[in-house]
Design an enzyme around this catalytic site. Structure first.
Site, PDB file in Angstrom:
ATOM      1  N   GLU A   1       7.124 -20.620  35.781  1.00 11.09           N
ATOM      2  CA  GLU A   1       6.824 -21.303  34.522  1.00 11.09           C
ATOM      3  C   GLU A   1       7.519 -22.656  34.573  1.00 11.09           C
ATOM      4  O   GLU A   1       8.742 -22.740  34.678  1.00 11.09           O
ATOM      5  CB  GLU A   1       7.332 -20.455  33.350  1.00 11.09           C
ATOM      6  CG  GLU A   1       6.936 -20.954  31.998  1.00 11.09           C
ATOM      7  CD  GLU A   1       5.418 -21.020  31.798  1.00 11.09           C
ATOM      8  OE1 GLU A   1       4.656 -20.363  32.522  1.00 11.09           O
ATOM      9  OE2 GLU A   1       5.005 -21.778  30.905  1.00 11.09           O
TER      10      GLU A   1
ATOM     11  N   GLU B   1       3.044 -31.349  31.577  1.00 15.16           N
ATOM     12  CA  GLU B   1       3.598 -30.953  32.868  1.00 15.16           C
ATOM     13  C   GLU B   1       2.562 -31.059  33.984  1.00 15.16           C
ATOM     14  O   GLU B   1       2.917 -31.332  35.134  1.00 15.16           O
ATOM     15  CB  GLU B   1       4.172 -29.532  32.776  1.00 15.16           C
ATOM     16  CG  GLU B   1       5.453 -29.509  31.941  1.00 15.16           C
ATOM     17  CD  GLU B   1       5.600 -28.267  31.087  1.00 15.16           C
ATOM     18  OE1 GLU B   1       4.871 -27.290  31.308  1.00 15.16           O
ATOM     19  OE2 GLU B   1       6.425 -28.288  30.159  1.00 15.16           O
TER      20      GLU B   1
ATOM     21  N   ASP C   1       5.923 -20.188  26.693  1.00 22.35           N
ATOM     22  CA  ASP C   1       6.492 -19.113  27.524  1.00 22.35           C
ATOM     23  C   ASP C   1       5.787 -17.791  27.223  1.00 22.35           C
ATOM     24  O   ASP C   1       5.490 -17.005  28.130  1.00 22.35           O
ATOM     25  CB  ASP C   1       7.998 -18.953  27.244  1.00 22.35           C
ATOM     26  CG  ASP C   1       8.756 -20.248  27.469  1.00 22.35           C
ATOM     27  OD1 ASP C   1       8.279 -21.087  28.252  1.00 22.35           O
ATOM     28  OD2 ASP C   1       9.825 -20.429  26.847  1.00 22.35           O
TER      29      ASP C   1
END
Ligand code: ADP
Length: 489
Positions: free
Chosen positions: A281, A312, A470
């Site tokens: 992750e 990201e 998450d």
């Protein structure tokens, strides 16, 4: 696009995945956790803090603009600067002194589990996996208290050189400090006065003191590494926290040493169960050298699955030499979703992954290598399940069990998400990646990859947003492995 159909698919996928979870034997979740201590600053708190110092000391320190918090005056200076401008800031501190000082002189309103591995361990434990093994190299007694009290949650504990699995609260390392991030929130219109200088806080915002103690290391204890078989059986590992790796350490070691030992751990895990799947992750990593090393040396070739958000994706593409695509992803222009798809595909290829799961507000895309053991329908169920978890987490702030996760079923699918998919439809059909009908199912068939795309549920006024990404990645990855195991059982 038939929204009602997607609502129905969400509900079916949720109960379908719920039945599948028992096929999982266990999951390892490492490495990062911290405590988030949240304090809403009142006028009384502020005047008490100011009273601890000479006004002139505070003013002088503000002028030095401290870049890290070394002592309480640095904290006061950065708090004043943040409040004066109403601007959020995150300042590192490299020892636990300020944590102790804040505990004694300010206190916090509430504290919660922070850090990806901490959040993911608690979530997976609540989803009733048979076994969740957390591994936090810096598990302190205080940190251990933030793990949920459940009998399926474990952490390795070394006793007389032997590794045992115990609940984190019985497995902490004595004499180790805690990684506590302080989140100091303040409100608009708070009156501040110091040394005759007055100002009114222009807007609500917060100052974060992020803890980066010097002892924070990315090492796996020697005994744990040597007896890694003691945490098995596990079917998967979710790894995160690589962002704490530094370029250089005081003992002369460098990031290269830490990258090499991280890879060794991954390879050993895989050798102990060749079917084991590894997920990383990703989060934002400011240092480009570290970001590139993590992508090209840890993730590429060693890891199967990657979870990340759109920013990201752009950051990763940037250090991998795809500046233009990175720019298009970050700009999120009208057809931003197309660039995002191309960017995620590029990551799958460059990093030799099996799966790249990108979560965005309103939709998720998952790019898959051809020949993956699950069908696209099964992959779609996995994503839909994670959309419910995200919605439940946004509504409640936390998910304690499956019943609490069901709250997510009530949240409607995002209109923006549906629009994003509509923007993407013509691109896919024009390039013969799928027919219109296949797109309605969320299935894309590229020449060298497959992909699944779903609209997701979005909560209008979320209770909390921390850790939703998450939860999405963890829910989807666990569900995927559970389905893979169900198939071969
Ligand atoms: P974090 O690291 O805090 O989890 P990320 O940026 O990794 O943050 O993930 C945030 C993700 O959470 C978004 O991509 C989106 O998919 C999801 N999300 C954010 N807000 C909401 C919301 N209100 N309702 C549902 N999902 C949300």
């Amino acid at each position: 696009m038939d929204v009602q159909e997607w609502e129905q698919r969400h509900t079916e996928a949720f109960y379908n995945v719920k039945e599948t979870i028992p096929y999982l034997d266990g999951m390892l979740v490492a490495y990062n956790s911290n405590i988030d201590a949240i304090k809403h600053l009142t006028e009384a708190d502020l005047s008490r803090l100011i009273g601890l110092f000479k006004d002139t000391e505070i003013i002088e320190r503000i002028e030095t603009y401290p870049r890290e918090i070394k002592d309480p005056l640095d904290f006061m200076a950065r708090l004043f600067i943040s409040m004066r401008e109403g601007k959020a800031a995150e300042i590192p501190t490299h020892n636990s002194d300020i944590h102790e000082w804040l505990k004694d002189h300010l206190g916090f309103d509430y504290a919660r589990m922070g850090g990806q591995a901490g959040i993911i361990s608690n979530l997976l434990s609540s989803l009733e996996l048979k076994k969740v093994v957390a591994y936090i190299p810096w598990l302190s007694q205080e940190q251990a208290e933030y793990f949920v009290d459940a009998d399926n949650l474990f952490h390795p504990k070394i006793e007389n050189g032997k590794v045992f699995l115990k609940h984190p609260r019985e497995a902490f390392k004595p004499n180790i400090g805690s990684k506590v991030n302080w989140i100091i929130e303040y409100s608009k219109n708070l009156e501040v006065s110091c040394d005759g200088r007055n100002f009114t806080v222009p807007r609500d915002n917060r100052l974060i003191i992020s803890s980066r103690p010097k002892w924070l290391r990315f090492d796996v204890d020697k005994e744990v590494y040597e007896q890694l078989d003691s945490i098995f059986p596990i079917d998967g590992a979710m790894l995160s926290g690589y962002q704490i790796i530094k370029e250089e350490y005081e003992d002369g070691s460098t990031y290269k040493d830490h990258v090499a030992s991280s890879v060794q751990v991954i390879e050993k895990l895989k050798s102990l169960n060749p079917e084991l799947r590894i997920h990383v992750e990703l989060t934002s990593i400011q240092n480009r050298i570290i970001r590139k090393a993590i992508l090209t040396e840890i993730i590429a070739k060693h890891v199967h699955s990657l979870g990340l958000d759109t920013v990201e994706v752009a950051n990763a593409l940037n250090v991998l030499g795809h500046e233009e695509l990175s720019y298009l992803v970050i700009m999120k222009e009208e057809y931003g979703i197309t660039s995002l798809y191309q960017g995620a595909l590029q990551l799958l290829k460059d990093l030799s992954l099996e799966r790249v799961h990108v979560h965005s507000l309103g939709f998720y895309i998952c790019i898959l290598v051809k020949g993956h053991p699950l069908t696209l329908k099964e992959h779609r169920d996995v994503l839909l399940f994670s959309s419910i978890l995200a919605a439940a987490k946004a509504v409640r702030g936390d998910i304690g069990n499956f019943m609490e996760a069901e709250v997510g079923l009530e949240v409607p699918i995002s209109n923006d998400g549906i629009e994003s998919l509509d923007d993407f439809k013509l691109y896919c059909v024009d390039r013969k990646l799928c027919t219109l009908e296949e797109f309605e199912y969320g299935y894309i068939y590229g020449p060298d990859h497959d992909a699944v795309i779903i609209p997701t549920k979005v909560v209008n006024k979320p209770k909390a947003t921390v850790g939703i990404g998450d939860a999405i990645s963890a829910g989807a990855f666990a569900a995927m492995i559970a389905k893979m195991k169900q198939k071969i059982s």
